[in-house]
Write an enzyme that holds these catalytic residues in place. Sequence first.
Site, PDB file in Angstrom:
ATOM      1  N   GLY A   1       1.048  -1.174   0.124  1.00 22.30           N
ATOM      2  CA  GLY A   1      -0.523   0.457   0.073  1.00 22.30           C
ATOM      3  C   GLY A   1       1.005   1.769  -0.147  1.00 22.30           C
ATOM      4  O   GLY A   1       2.364   0.894  -0.239  1.00 22.30           O
TER       5      GLY A   1
ATOM      6  N   CYS B   1       5.882  -5.866   1.832  1.00 21.01           N
ATOM      7  CA  CYS B   1       5.794  -4.636   1.317  1.00 21.01           C
ATOM      8  C   CYS B   1       5.315  -3.250   2.504  1.00 21.01           C
ATOM      9  O   CYS B   1       5.688  -3.801   3.776  1.00 21.01           O
ATOM     10  CB  CYS B   1       4.978  -3.839   0.261  1.00 21.01           C
ATOM     11  N   LEU B   2       4.039  -2.631   2.431  1.00 22.63           N
ATOM     12  CA  LEU B   2       3.478  -1.936   3.703  1.00 22.63           C
ATOM     13  C   LEU B   2       3.054  -2.965   4.444  1.00 22.63           C
ATOM     14  O   LEU B   2       3.552  -2.336   5.582  1.00 22.63           O
ATOM     15  CB  LEU B   2       2.580  -1.333   2.931  1.00 22.63           C
TER      16      LEU B   2
ATOM     17  N   HIS C   1       7.774  -7.898  -3.330  1.00 19.97           N
ATOM     18  CA  HIS C   1       7.041  -7.985  -4.396  1.00 19.97           C
ATOM     19  C   HIS C   1       7.983  -9.191  -4.326  1.00 19.97           C
ATOM     20  O   HIS C   1       7.399  -9.523  -6.262  1.00 19.97           O
ATOM     21  CB  HIS C   1       6.298  -7.060  -4.971  1.00 19.97           C
TER      22      HIS C   1
ATOM     23  N   GLU D   1       5.153 -11.607  -5.849  1.00 16.07           N
ATOM     24  CA  GLU D   1       4.261 -11.676  -6.909  1.00 16.07           C
ATOM     25  C   GLU D   1       5.130 -10.841  -8.518  1.00 16.07           C
ATOM     26  O   GLU D   1       4.144 -10.920  -8.967  1.00 16.07           O
ATOM     27  CB  GLU D   1       2.980 -11.192  -6.376  1.00 16.07           C
TER      28      GLU D   1
ATOM     29  N   GLN E   1       6.475  -3.504   6.433  1.00 18.72           N
ATOM     30  CA  GLN E   1       6.589  -2.327   7.931  1.00 18.72           C
ATOM     31  C   GLN E   1       5.418  -2.135   8.872  1.00 18.72           C
ATOM     32  O   GLN E   1       5.788  -1.366   9.721  1.00 18.72           O
ATOM     33  CB  GLN E   1       6.225  -0.953   6.942  1.00 18.72           C
TER      34      GLN E   1
ATOM     35  N   ASN F   1       8.597  -1.647  -4.157  1.00 20.41           N
ATOM     36  CA  ASN F   1       8.517  -0.554  -5.130  1.00 20.41           C
ATOM     37  C   ASN F   1       8.228   0.513  -3.538  1.00 20.41           C
ATOM     38  O   ASN F   1       7.210   0.403  -3.288  1.00 20.41           O
ATOM     39  CB  ASN F   1       6.604  -0.444  -5.190  1.00 20.41           C
TER      40      ASN F   1
ATOM     41  N   GLY G   1       9.422   3.759  -0.191  1.00 22.03           N
ATOM     42  CA  GLY G   1      10.301   4.500  -0.559  1.00 22.03           C
ATOM     43  C   GLY G   1      10.645   5.425   1.358  1.00 22.03           C
ATOM     44  O   GLY G   1      10.611   5.743   2.030  1.00 22.03           O
TER      45      GLY G   1
ATOM     46  N   GLY H   1       1.833   5.680   1.113  1.00 18.09           N
ATOM     47  CA  GLY H   1       1.793   6.131   2.034  1.00 18.09           C
ATOM     48  C   GLY H   1       2.906   5.605   3.330  1.00 18.09           C
ATOM     49  O   GLY H   1       3.377   5.076   3.216  1.00 18.09           O
TER      50      GLY H   1
END
Length: 379
Positions: free
Chosen positions: A243, A270-271, A354, A356, A274, A312, A314, A245
Site C-alpha cells: 500500500g 511491502c507496507l 514483491h 508476486e 512495515q 516499490n 520509499g 504512504g
Amino acid sequence: MKAILALEDGRLFEGRAFGATGTTTGEICFNTSMTGYQEVITDPSYRGQIVAMTYPQIGNYGINPEDAESAAPHVRGFVIGELSPVASNWRSRQSLPDYFSQHGVVGIEHVDTRALTKHLRSRGAMRACLTTELDSEAAIKTAQASPSMEGMDYVQEVSTESGYIWQDDSRRFALPNASTGQLETYLELPPVKHRIVAFDFGIKWNILRRLRQAGFEVDVVNSRASAESVLAKNPDGIFLSNGPGDPAALGYIHEEVKKLIGKKPVFGICLGNQILGHVFGGKTYKLKFGHRGGNQPVKDLRSGRISITSQNHGFAVDPDSLPSNVEVTHLNLNDDTVEGIRHKDMPVFSVQYHPEAAPGPHDATYFFEEFAALIDSTK
C-alpha cells in the site's frame, strides 16, 4: 502541447504533454523497470506520486485489461523519455495516451530522465508539480506548497469500500506446446486448501492471483476492519498487503493487527512488512530515494540465497528498533536495508519486496508456498 515538470528545489524539466492536460502534484520518484509500465501505473502503492521511468521508450506495447494491478491508474503523473508512436502487441487494446486521457492522468515526454534520475539519486525524492497550464515560477511554488509524503495516509483512498471474496480469473498464462502436452493457453488452478483474510491497504491484483494459485481462498477486507471481525471469520491465516504512504501514520491499523499476532499465522508484503515492524515495537524511516524497479538484489540470511526482486517502497524498517524476539531475515545488497523479518516465537513473517512481481522477476514466488506451509505447521 508543452508541459513543465518543476521540482521543489527549483530544478525544471520541459517536455511535451500526452494524455490529459492540467496541473498535478506529488512526490517525484523513479522506477528502473525495463518493462511493466502498465503495472506500475495501476499499482495502488504509487498513490500520491509522480513516477519517472528510466527506460527510454515507453508505450510500445500499449495497454490491456489483463495486465492491470487495479481498476484505474494511481500515479499522479508520468514522466518518460520518449513515447512510442505505435502500440504494437497482439494483447494491446488501447494506447497509453488514450488510457491517460480516459483517466485524467498527465504525462510528459522528451524529458532527460537520466538527468532527472541522477538528480533525485543525489538530492533525494522530493515534491514536484507537473503542469500544462502554469509557468515555471508558478509551477515551482505549487510544488513547494504541496504536501509531503511523510505523515500521509493514502491507504484510506485506495482500500476497498466493502469486503469480497477474490474470484477473478487467476490462472497462469502459458504458451501451448504440444511436445510437452501443454495444449491450453492457461494452467488449471489447484483446489482451495486454505482460507485466509487479506487486509487491503492497496493490494495488487497479482498478489491475489498468486495467493489463489498457491491454493488460498482469499477474503479481502477493508483497511479499517477490526481484529474481532477478522477473527470471527475464523480464517486459516491473515495476509497484510502492500500500500501507499507513510507506515508510521497508520496507528489505527497497527492497533488492530497487534491484536491478531499469535492468534493466526500472518504474512505481510511491502507496507505489510512495515506495519509489522511497528506492531512489534519498531520504527520505520524514509529512504533517500526509495527502491523502485525489478532489479533489486536481496539476500536471504537464513539460506544465503540471493534473489533479484521487484520493489516499490520509499520507507524501510529500522533494524535497531526491533526487539530481540524479531529476526531480520533478508537484506538489500545495495544498501543493507531490511527486506524481511520474522517473529522467533510466533508464526509471523514478512518481506519488503514483491514476490508476486508484476512487473519483475519471479525469484521470490516461493513465499506464497512458504505461507501455506506455515499454516499447515500450525494446524
